[in-house]
Design a protein around this motif. Structure first.
Motif, PDB file in Angstrom:
ATOM      1  N   SER A 127       0.797  -1.234   0.000  1.00 18.32           N
ATOM      2  CA  SER A 127       0.000   0.000   0.000  1.00 18.32           C
ATOM      3  C   SER A 127       0.829   1.283   0.000  1.00 18.32           C
ATOM      4  O   SER A 127       0.271   2.379  -0.148  1.00 18.32           O
ATOM      5  CB  SER A 127      -0.972   0.015   1.185  1.00 18.32           C
ATOM      6  OG  SER A 127      -0.275   0.118   2.408  1.00 18.32           O
ATOM      7  N   VAL A 131       1.951   2.820  -7.822  1.00 12.48           N
ATOM      8  CA  VAL A 131       0.844   2.166  -8.519  1.00 12.48           C
ATOM      9  C   VAL A 131       1.320   1.406  -9.754  1.00 12.48           C
ATOM     10  O   VAL A 131       0.932   0.257  -9.986  1.00 12.48           O
ATOM     11  CB  VAL A 131      -0.226   3.211  -8.927  1.00 12.48           C
ATOM     12  CG1 VAL A 131      -1.215   2.607  -9.927  1.00 12.48           C
ATOM     13  CG2 VAL A 131      -0.986   3.694  -7.712  1.00 12.48           C
ATOM     14  N   LYS A 147     -11.644  -0.612 -12.894  1.00 14.24           N
ATOM     15  CA  LYS A 147     -11.747   0.609 -12.094  1.00 14.24           C
ATOM     16  C   LYS A 147     -12.337   0.283 -10.739  1.00 14.24           C
ATOM     17  O   LYS A 147     -12.970  -0.743 -10.553  1.00 14.24           O
ATOM     18  CB  LYS A 147     -12.611   1.641 -12.830  1.00 14.24           C
ATOM     19  CG  LYS A 147     -11.991   2.127 -14.138  1.00 14.24           C
ATOM     20  CD  LYS A 147     -12.888   3.136 -14.817  1.00 14.24           C
ATOM     21  CE  LYS A 147     -12.260   3.623 -16.131  1.00 14.24           C
ATOM     22  NZ  LYS A 147     -13.136   4.584 -16.836  1.00 14.24           N
ATOM     23  N   ALA A 149     -10.476   1.329  -7.577  1.00 17.61           N
ATOM     24  CA  ALA A 149      -9.485   1.506  -6.511  1.00 17.61           C
ATOM     25  C   ALA A 149      -8.226   2.061  -7.167  1.00 17.61           C
ATOM     26  O   ALA A 149      -8.155   2.182  -8.387  1.00 17.61           O
ATOM     27  CB  ALA A 149      -9.196   0.175  -5.816  1.00 17.61           C
ATOM     28  N   ASP A 150      -7.216   2.396  -6.357  1.00 14.66           N
ATOM     29  CA  ASP A 150      -5.940   2.823  -6.947  1.00 14.66           C
ATOM     30  C   ASP A 150      -5.375   1.711  -7.822  1.00 14.66           C
ATOM     31  O   ASP A 150      -4.830   1.953  -8.893  1.00 14.66           O
ATOM     32  CB  ASP A 150      -4.946   3.200  -5.847  1.00 14.66           C
ATOM     33  CG  ASP A 150      -5.361   4.469  -5.110  1.00 14.66           C
ATOM     34  OD1 ASP A 150      -5.885   5.394  -5.772  1.00 14.66           O
ATOM     35  OD2 ASP A 150      -5.182   4.528  -3.886  1.00 14.66           O
ATOM     36  N   LYS A 166      -8.203  -5.351  -4.760  1.00 11.77           N
ATOM     37  CA  LYS A 166      -8.291  -3.893  -4.753  1.00 11.77           C
ATOM     38  C   LYS A 166      -7.333  -3.347  -3.704  1.00 11.77           C
ATOM     39  O   LYS A 166      -7.314  -3.834  -2.570  1.00 11.77           O
ATOM     40  CB  LYS A 166      -9.713  -3.421  -4.448  1.00 11.77           C
ATOM     41  CG  LYS A 166     -10.726  -3.798  -5.516  1.00 11.77           C
ATOM     42  CD  LYS A 166     -12.063  -3.117  -5.258  1.00 11.77           C
ATOM     43  CE  LYS A 166     -13.054  -3.400  -6.377  1.00 11.77           C
ATOM     44  NZ  LYS A 166     -14.287  -2.579  -6.255  1.00 11.77           N
ATOM     45  N   TRP A 168      -5.976   0.397  -2.102  1.00 10.25           N
ATOM     46  CA  TRP A 168      -6.025   1.859  -1.999  1.00 10.25           C
ATOM     47  C   TRP A 168      -4.750   2.295  -1.282  1.00 10.25           C
ATOM     48  O   TRP A 168      -4.475   1.848  -0.162  1.00 10.25           O
ATOM     49  CB  TRP A 168      -7.245   2.314  -1.210  1.00 10.25           C
ATOM     50  CG  TRP A 168      -8.546   2.043  -1.915  1.00 10.25           C
ATOM     51  CD1 TRP A 168      -9.229   2.892  -2.735  1.00 10.25           C
ATOM     52  CD2 TRP A 168      -9.334   0.840  -1.839  1.00 10.25           C
ATOM     53  NE1 TRP A 168     -10.385   2.304  -3.184  1.00 10.25           N
ATOM     54  CE2 TRP A 168     -10.473   1.036  -2.652  1.00 10.25           C
ATOM     55  CE3 TRP A 168      -9.188  -0.386  -1.172  1.00 10.25           C
ATOM     56  CZ2 TRP A 168     -11.456   0.061  -2.809  1.00 10.25           C
ATOM     57  CZ3 TRP A 168     -10.160  -1.347  -1.335  1.00 10.25           C
ATOM     58  CH2 TRP A 168     -11.279  -1.123  -2.140  1.00 10.25           C
ATOM     59  N   LEU A 169      -3.968   3.119  -1.920  1.00  6.35           N
ATOM     60  CA  LEU A 169      -2.664   3.476  -1.380  1.00  6.35           C
ATOM     61  C   LEU A 169      -2.775   4.396  -0.179  1.00  6.35           C
ATOM     62  O   LEU A 169      -3.689   5.211  -0.077  1.00  6.35           O
ATOM     63  CB  LEU A 169      -1.811   4.148  -2.465  1.00  6.35           C
ATOM     64  CG  LEU A 169      -1.531   3.316  -3.718  1.00  6.35           C
ATOM     65  CD1 LEU A 169      -0.546   4.033  -4.609  1.00  6.35           C
ATOM     66  CD2 LEU A 169      -1.019   1.927  -3.374  1.00  6.35           C
ATOM     67  N   GLY A 176      -3.079   2.787   4.118  1.00  7.42           N
ATOM     68  CA  GLY A 176      -3.663   2.147   2.943  1.00  7.42           C
ATOM     69  C   GLY A 176      -4.627   1.038   3.344  1.00  7.42           C
ATOM     70  O   GLY A 176      -4.614   0.566   4.484  1.00  7.42           O
TER      71      GLY A 176
END
Length: 216
Positions: A127, A131, A147, A149-150, A166, A168-169, A176
C-alpha cells in the motif's frame, strides 16, 4: 513460471491430498474439463488448465501436475486448489457480481483468519508502493485491470474463478487499505475453505512477484 510458484517439497502427499485425488479420480475427465473451462487431451490423459498466467498439465487419474513443457511441479497449495477446482466445477456461469469472503457459504466463520493472512499482508507490503509497479506485478499473474481503486486487478486463478484484488494506497498520514473479492458464483467452483487458501495464495504470489521485480 517464477521461482515462488514451484514446489520445493517432493515428499509424499498428506491425507488431505489423498482425499482430493480420490475425488478427482472418481470424476469423468471430459466432464471436468467442460465444467471447469479446461481442455482434456485423451491421448496423453492430461487436463490442461490456465492459471495465473501459466498453463498446467494435470495427469488423469493420478492427479500429478506440472507446468506445461517442464517437469516442475506447482506449489502444493496451488496443486491442491487445482484438484479441488476440477473436481467441484459445475459449469455455472460467472455472475459478474463481486462479493466479499464473508458473503460466501459460512464465510463469517474464518473471516478473521482470511483478513489476517491474505488482506493485511497486501496492505503491509504494497500500500506504500508505486501504482505502476503494483500493476506491473499483477499483469505478470495474468490480471486484467478494472476501475474501483488505486489498483483494481482481476486475476484469473482459474478459467471460471477470478479473484479481484483492490488496493487503496496510503501515505504518511493515511493508512492504505485492500480487499479481495470473488465472483458471486465462486462456491460453484471451490468450497469456502479452499477459497480461503486461494486468497492467501494469490496474495502471497502477488507480494512475491512484486519483490522479485522491484526488491532485488
Amino acid at each position: 513460471m517464477f521461482p515462488y510458484m514451484i514446489s520445493e517439497d517432493k515428499k509424499a502427499f498428506s491425507t488431505a491430498f489423498e482425499y482430493i485425488i480420490r475425488d478427482f479420480a472418481a470424476e469423468d475427465p471430459v466432464k471436468m474439463s467442460e465444467n471447469s473451462g479446461a481442455a482434456f487431451d485423451p491421448e496423453q490423459s492430461v487436463i490442461r488448465i490456465k492459471s495465473l498466467g501459466q498453463v498446467l498439465e494435470v495427469k488423469y487419474p493420478e492427479g500429478d501436475i506440472v507446468f506445461q513443457g517442464s517437469k516442475y511441479m506447482p506449489a502444493w497449495n496451488w496443486k491442491w486448489l487445482i484438484l479441488h477446482y476440477l473436481a467441484r466445477a459445475d459449469h455455472a456461469p460467472l455472475e459478474n457480481k463481486l462479493i466479499s469472503y464473508r458473503e460466501l457459504e459460512n464465510g463469517n466463520v474464518n473471516y478473521a483468519a482470511f483478513l489476517r493472512k491474505s488482506i493485511e499482508p497486501l496492505v503491509r507490503n504494497l500500500s506504500q508502493e508505486p501504482v505502476e509497479q503494483i500493476i506491473a506485478a499483477c499483469l505478470q499473474l495474468g490480471a486484467s485491470l478494472e476501475k474501483g481503486a488505486d489498483v483494481c486487478a482481476k486475476i484469473p486463478l482459474f478459467p471460471r474463478f477470478p479473484i479481484t484484488i483492490k488496493i487503496w494506497l496510503g501515505d504518511d498520514e493515511i493508512k492504505g487499505t485492500a480487499n479481495i473479492l470473488f465472483d458471486k458464483s465462486a462456491n460453484h467452483y471451490l468450497d469456502t475453505e479452499a477459497i480461503n487458501e486461494a486468497g492467501i495464495m494469490v496474495s502471497t504470489f502477488l507480494i512475491e512477484q512484486y519483490k522479485l521485480m522491484y526488491k532485488k
